[in-house]
Motif scaffolding. Structure first.
Motif, short mmCIF file in Angstrom:
data_model
loop_
_atom_site.label_atom_id
_atom_site.label_comp_id
_atom_site.label_asym_id
_atom_site.label_seq_id
_atom_site.Cartn_x
_atom_site.Cartn_y
_atom_site.Cartn_z
N LEU A 61 0.82 -1.21 0.00
CA LEU A 61 0.00 0.00 0.00
C LEU A 61 0.86 1.26 0.00
O LEU A 61 0.52 2.25 -0.66
CB LEU A 61 -0.94 -0.01 1.20
CG LEU A 61 -2.02 -1.09 1.19
CD1 LEU A 61 -2.87 -1.01 2.46
CD2 LEU A 61 -2.90 -0.98 -0.04
N GLN A 62 1.97 1.24 0.73
CA GLN A 62 2.88 2.39 0.72
C GLN A 62 3.42 2.66 -0.67
O GLN A 62 3.43 3.80 -1.16
CB GLN A 62 4.05 2.15 1.68
CG GLN A 62 3.71 2.15 3.15
CD GLN A 62 4.97 2.12 4.01
OE1 GLN A 62 5.83 2.98 3.90
NE2 GLN A 62 5.09 1.10 4.85
N VAL A 63 3.87 1.59 -1.33
CA VAL A 63 4.49 1.74 -2.65
C VAL A 63 3.44 2.14 -3.69
O VAL A 63 3.67 3.04 -4.51
CB VAL A 63 5.21 0.44 -3.05
CG1 VAL A 63 5.69 0.50 -4.49
CG2 VAL A 63 6.38 0.18 -2.11
N ALA A 64 2.28 1.48 -3.66
CA ALA A 64 1.23 1.79 -4.64
C ALA A 64 0.75 3.23 -4.49
O ALA A 64 0.55 3.94 -5.48
CB ALA A 64 0.07 0.82 -4.47
N ALA A 65 0.56 3.68 -3.25
CA ALA A 65 0.10 5.05 -3.02
C ALA A 65 1.13 6.07 -3.50
O ALA A 65 0.79 7.08 -4.13
CB ALA A 65 -0.20 5.26 -1.53
#
Length: 308
Positions: free
Chosen positions: A20-24
């Protein structure tokens, strides 16, 4: 440009929500990138039980569509025919290579000019896409590399790492710093001496000071502008973030399919071997354009809880 995040369920560290950190971060950077118009951002779920990957298959899939290697279906877009369940499951290093091949091929199937493949714990830096544009469309436009590495472990970025370019760079730091100190010495102390020994001593002092401070920290000054980033021949090790041209991605798929991975010969080793055997070229960008935020490995099995 196709941007693909390779992801799987983590038995440890799920609470950190790496995917989620990377995708966001990628979604935010791509929306602000004029050069990236027409981009396609997608997750690539390579877990044998894809429905259990709640980070990729949950609400985030509305913004970042997901393709599945196993199990069929997927969120947010029509899927190509999924691969069957492995029988028997391959050795984990070979499975990692096969996962990477699947995700790279799905990115290439979108017919982009470039394919950017990141692992789900490779957090992009804010200047990722401006630097990529300068590297791919200006500096390497005529070279058609197999790939461009966007990350190299900090522990391997020192001057004393056995790479000829690093030694030349270190000597250059000594020559520049030693020359400046020698000039100041003559100006401030009105010395007419031009002893080569004094210059060599000052150059050696600057080299020792640079090594003591750390090449990794000196590289940070290059972040002032995309044009200042270093581009040099790629060395062995690590694939958290890789950029491919469409032709380079096609060659990488062909090379990797010919090689079987095993302990001590992971996909990064297979790619590096292909460079030598096929006479191809690859480059690494420094300083790193992603931060490797993962404290837990999905490849090397269960590890102890890390401590800082």
């Amino acid at each position: 440009m196709a941007v693909v995040i390779v992801t799987t369920v983590r038995s440890q560290g799920a609470e950190y929500r790496y995917y989620l950190q990377v995708a966001a971060a990628l979604h935010r950077l791509l929306r602000r990138c004029p050069w990236c118009r027409g981009y396609r951002l997608m997750g690539c779920n390579v877990d044998p039980r894809p429905a259990e990957h709640w980070q990729a298959e949950g609400a985030a899939s509305r913004l970042v569509p997901v393709v599945r290697r196993f199990g069929g279906g997927g969120a947010g877009q029509e899927q190509p025919e999924p691969e069957p369940e492995p029988e028997p499951e391959p050795e984990r290093f070979e499975k990692e290579k096969q996962d990477y091949l699947f995700c790279l091929s799905r990115g290439l199937a979108l017919r982009p000019r470039y394919v950017l493949v990141l692992e789900d714990d490779a957090l992009p830096s804010p200047d990722l896409f401006p630097v990529l544009r300068d590297v791919l469309e200006r500096r390497l436009a005529a070279r058609d590399p197999l790939y461009v590495k966007l990350y190299h472990p900090e522990r391997l970025q020192g001057f004393l790492h056995p790479e000829p370019a690093r030694i030349v760079e270190w000597a250059g730091v000594g020559a520049l710093g030693g020359g400046l100190l020698f000039f100041l010495h003559r100006r401030l102390w009105a010395s007419s001496s031009s002893s080569p020994l004094a210059f060599c001593a000052l150059a050696a002092l600057c080299m020792l000071a640079a090594e003591g401070y750390g090449r990794v920290y000196l590289l940070e000054a290059r972040r002032a502008s995309p044009q200042l980033y270093s581009v040099s021949p790629a060395s062995h090790c690590c694939t958290p973030a890789m950029a491919f041209t469409a032709r380079g991605a096609a060659r990488a798929l062909r090379y990797l399919r010919r090689r079987r991975c095993r302990p001590g010969f992971a996909k990064d080793s297979a790619l590096y071997e292909a460079l030598r055997d096929e006479g191809d070229t690859a480059y690494v960008v420094e300083p790193n354009l992603v931060s490797h935020i993962g404290l837990y490995s999905t490849l090397r099995g269960v590890i102890g809880r890390p401590s800082l």
